[in-house]
Design an enzyme around this catalytic site. Structure first.
Site, PDB file in Angstrom:
ATOM      1  N   LYS A  64      27.173  49.035  35.288  1.00 56.85           N
ATOM      2  CA  LYS A  64      28.282  48.394  34.569  1.00 56.85           C
ATOM      3  C   LYS A  64      27.788  47.807  33.249  1.00 56.85           C
ATOM      4  O   LYS A  64      28.410  47.980  32.204  1.00 56.85           O
ATOM      5  CB  LYS A  64      28.901  47.278  35.436  1.00 56.85           C
ATOM      6  CG  LYS A  64      29.770  47.810  36.553  1.00 56.85           C
ATOM      7  CD  LYS A  64      30.152  46.736  37.570  1.00 56.85           C
ATOM      8  CE  LYS A  64      30.924  47.371  38.725  1.00 56.85           C
ATOM      9  NZ  LYS A  64      31.134  46.488  39.876  1.00 56.85           N
ATOM     10  N   GLN A 111      30.489  40.455  41.682  1.00 59.06           N
ATOM     11  CA  GLN A 111      30.183  41.642  42.480  1.00 59.06           C
ATOM     12  C   GLN A 111      30.314  41.308  43.969  1.00 59.06           C
ATOM     13  O   GLN A 111      29.707  40.361  44.462  1.00 59.06           O
ATOM     14  CB  GLN A 111      28.751  42.123  42.162  1.00 59.06           C
ATOM     15  CG  GLN A 111      28.360  43.409  42.850  1.00 59.06           C
ATOM     16  CD  GLN A 111      29.172  44.613  42.399  1.00 59.06           C
ATOM     17  OE1 GLN A 111      29.388  44.837  41.215  1.00 59.06           O
ATOM     18  NE2 GLN A 111      29.634  45.409  43.368  1.00 59.06           N
ATOM     19  N   ASP A 140      38.782  42.666  37.741  1.00 58.82           N
ATOM     20  CA  ASP A 140      38.826  43.422  39.001  1.00 58.82           C
ATOM     21  C   ASP A 140      40.243  43.439  39.582  1.00 58.82           C
ATOM     22  O   ASP A 140      40.530  44.222  40.487  1.00 58.82           O
ATOM     23  CB  ASP A 140      37.878  42.771  40.029  1.00 58.82           C
ATOM     24  CG  ASP A 140      36.641  43.626  40.302  1.00 58.82           C
ATOM     25  OD1 ASP A 140      36.660  44.826  39.947  1.00 58.82           O
ATOM     26  OD2 ASP A 140      35.674  43.092  40.856  1.00 58.82           O
TER      27      ASP A 140
END
Ligand code: NAD
Length: 297
Positions: free
Chosen positions: A54, A98, A121
């Site tokens: 990422k 994460q 997200d």
């Protein structure tokens, strides 16, 4: 194989190029550089690989990447304090924590501490509610990537019968909402569904997000249907070593389907591309700049 192979790798490269072009314009016209902060707690090897990838792709599209690596025993209050700092940092437009988090940390509490406008997200309860009520939100990256590929292949999805196998908050449920938003008739199937083959056989669009290697065989697929395989499963090869497979049996499904995504090279690459697209969208919204077309739901 008769099905068209939907090339997620090539599609993701196109999305990244589009994002990079908008980032250049944001810098030139408005003096703004989008910034994505990724928070990793602990040393889960798969999470480390994702975070590295990422960060690398964020920089490649011209954005700033801020990585925060915390010890596995980081306290909830320390993690929440970091999120608070990132929420208030004007250089940070997107925040991603994460998952999974170590067991002593409350994932819901942590995710809901992120400013919903920076929740790239799309897991914050406000974004879930906005998506569920058809309002502008941050959309979870994996289902957004699936939607983009479906729209690209079909144009309009209106009136199509879709089945989503899997009801997770990360993939299954938001995928179903997005398909509903595009006027599909949606069935959400899961581990307790009585007649899964029957539900799949009726579908023009099949999205498999289960986490069971090759569980959907070709004889469940309606001829000509589009199959989107979200699953990522590592299996042993007969000759030794391992390989990645999806949730559908690629060869038998590809013989019947009209179009299908491979694993690897299908949904996977689209997920990070959509994370970058979401970071760009969040930056535009935060600064009152017009959002790029085609990169959001
Ligand atoms: P999850 O474990 O949270 O959910 C799996 C879902 O499958 C559950 O809702 C469950 O009810 C359903 N299920 C389990 N067994 C079933 C059965 N026999 N029949 C029908 N339904 C069944 O998983 P998830 O996070 O949604 O991920 C699903 C898969 O997608 C995994 O392989 C994961 O690795 C992959 N994934 C890929 C990406 C990507 O970027 N490509 C992103 C997220 C997840």
């Amino acid at each position: 194989m008769s099905a068209v192979r939907i090339d997620g790798k090539a599609f993701a490269a196109k999305v990244r190029a589009q994002v990079a072009e908008h980032v250049t314009r944001l810098k030139q016209d408005h003096g703004i550089t989008p910034g994505l902060a990724v928070v990793l707690v602990g040393e889960d090897p798969a999470s480390q690989v994702y975070v590295r990838s990422k960060g690398k792709q964020t920089v490649e599209v011209g954005m700033n990447s801020y990585e925060h690596k915390l010890e596995a025993d980081t306290s909830e209050s320390d993690l929440l304090a970091l999120i608070d700092r990132l929420n208030n940092d004007p250089a940070v437009h997107g925040i991603l924590v994460q998952l999974p988090l170590p067991g002593h940390l409350d994932e819901d509490l942590v995710i809901n501490a992120i400013d919903p406008a920076k929740d790239v997200d799309g897991f914050h309860i406000s974004n879930v509610g906005l998506l569920g009520t058809g309002q502008k939100s941050m959309v979870p990256c994996t289902p957004l990537g699936c939607l983009m590929m479906l729209r690209d292949h079909h144009g309009s999805l209106s009136g199509m019968d879709a089945v989503v196998i899997g009801r997770s908050n990360i993939v299954g449920k938001p995928m179903a909402q997005l398909l509903l938003g595009d006027s599909c008739t949606v069935t959400i199937a899961h581990s307790r569904t009585k007649d899964l083959p029957g539900a799949v056989r009726r579908a023009d669009i099949v999205v498999a997000a289960v986490g069971r290697p090759q569980m959907v065989p070709g004889d469940w697929i309606k001829p000509g249907a589009t199959v989107i395989d979200v699953g990522i499963n590592r299996i042993d090869k007969p000759e030794g070593g391992t390989r990645l497979v999806g949730d559908v049996d690629f060869d038998s499904c590809a013989a019947v389907a009209g179009a299908i995504t491979p694993v690897p090279g299908g949904v996977g690459p689209m997920t990070i591309a959509c994370l970058l697209a979401n970071t760009l969208t969040a930056t535009c919204r935060a600064n009152g700049v017009a959002e790029p077309e085609g990169l959001t739901a």
